[in-house]
Scaffold this active site. Structure first.
Site, PDB file in Angstrom:
ATOM      1  CG  HIS A   1      -1.943   1.088   1.158  1.00  0.00           C
ATOM      2  ND1 HIS A   1      -1.668   2.371   1.572  1.00  0.00           N
ATOM      3  CD2 HIS A   1      -3.208   1.103   0.676  1.00  0.00           C
ATOM      4  CE1 HIS A   1      -2.746   3.120   1.349  1.00  0.00           C
ATOM      5  NE2 HIS A   1      -3.689   2.383   0.815  1.00  0.00           N
TER       6      HIS A   1
ATOM      7  CD  GLU B   1      -5.232   2.228  -3.049  1.00  0.00           C
ATOM      8  OE1 GLU B   1      -6.413   2.426  -2.764  1.00  0.00           O
ATOM      9  OE2 GLU B   1      -4.351   2.082  -2.189  1.00  0.00           O
TER      10      GLU B   1
HETATM   11  P1  13P Z   1      -9.115   7.067   0.320  1.00  0.00           P
HETATM   12  O1  13P Z   1     -10.302   6.351  -0.266  1.00  0.00           O
HETATM   13  O2  13P Z   1      -9.378   7.555   1.725  1.00  0.00           O
HETATM   14  O3  13P Z   1      -8.561   8.095  -0.606  1.00  0.00           O
HETATM   15  O4  13P Z   1      -7.973   5.942   0.499  1.00  0.00           O
HETATM   16  C1  13P Z   1      -7.658   5.162  -0.585  1.00  0.00           C
HETATM   17  C2  13P Z   1      -6.772   4.071  -0.128  1.00  0.00           C
HETATM   18  O5  13P Z   1      -5.627   4.285   0.209  1.00  0.00           O
HETATM   19  C3  13P Z   1      -7.342   2.718  -0.070  1.00  0.00           C
HETATM   20  O6  13P Z   1      -6.347   1.771   0.147  1.00  0.00           O
END
Ligand code: 13P
Length: 248
Positions: A97, A169
């Protein structure tokens, strides 16, 4: 009809065991899963067992750890191993992550060790990749994401790859209220899917994460390149999360 989707909730450093039980009760009350869809929850390590027990009644639901160490046991104060997470009820684990990479300094080599440990110990990894704002602005998004992917997955056998899901992400979109447009996300997803297929993945699935909420989830998920979403902030409220997983 849309293809099967994965709705993944990353609770980060929030939701204690009692809150996890209350969330599960509220979320599951009258909940009818959409056929084929999956609902994944990533509580903190201390809430893993409570969440796994409370959500166990619904076969479409799975629970995972937010991180694991690559060693199965030993003197690693504060860390969670694959067997510990499994013992608490996890079947999944987030690996790489962006907060692990950019807040805790996790390297591509670390993610590779964690992916292998997860697969060897019976957890299915959700490998997260994503570029920083300066990398996007420099035009290196694809190169960064594909490097992270290669580093995490290189050398895996086809049956191991088959158990890996990827989440794209973009770091600049996480917790910022800025979301990639469906088109921008789709372009990166296409590159990731191609790379996964090239590595031998039989059924590549790519989730999108970064400021997904009730106002934008349906529009993002209308893009066929997205196989689901990985959501932080907007997954913390059971009623709101129910609306998102129901399609907005
Ligand atoms: P947010 O949805 O709070 O932007 O976070 C995304 C995230 O890091 C999910 O792993």
């Amino acid at each position: 009809m849309s293809h099967p989707l994965i709705y993944a909730a990353n609770w980060k450093m929030q939701v204690d065991p009692g809150q996890a039980r209350a969330f599960a009760a509220a979320f599951l009350d009258g909940f009818v899963p959409s056929p084929g869809d999956s609902y994944w929850f990533f509580p903190s390590a201390v809430s893993l067992e409570a969440a796994a027990r409370a959500l166990a009644g619904c076969p479409a639901v799975a629970v995972g750890a937010q991180d694991v160490h690559w060693e199965p046991q030993g003197a690693f104060t504060g860390a969670t191993s694959v067997p510990l997470a499994r013992g608490a009820g996890a079947t999944l684990v987030l690996v790489g992550h962006s907060e692990r990479r950019h807040v805790f300094g996790e390297t591509d080599g670390d993610t590779a060790r964690k992916v292998r440990a997860a697969l060897g110990g019976g957890l299915d990894p959700l490998l997260c990749v994503g570029e920083l704002l300066e990398e996007r602005e420099a035009g290196t998004t694809e190169a960064v994401v594909l490097r992270q992917l290669d580093a995490g997955l290189d050398g895996l056998a086809r049956d191991q790859l088959a158990r890996v899901t990827v989440a794209y992400e973009p770091v600049w979109a996480i917790g910022t209220g800025k979301t990639a447009t469906p088109g921008d996300a789709a372009a990166v997803h296409r590159a990731i899917r191609g790379a996964l297929a090239g590595l031998g993945h039989p059924t590549p699935k790519v989730l999108y994460g970064g400021s997904v909420n009730l106002a934008n989830a349906a529009q993002l998920l209308a893009e066929p390149e997205l196989d689901g979403v990985l959501v932080g902030g907007a997954s913390l409220d059971p009623a709101g999360w129910r609306k998102i997983v129901a399609g907005g």
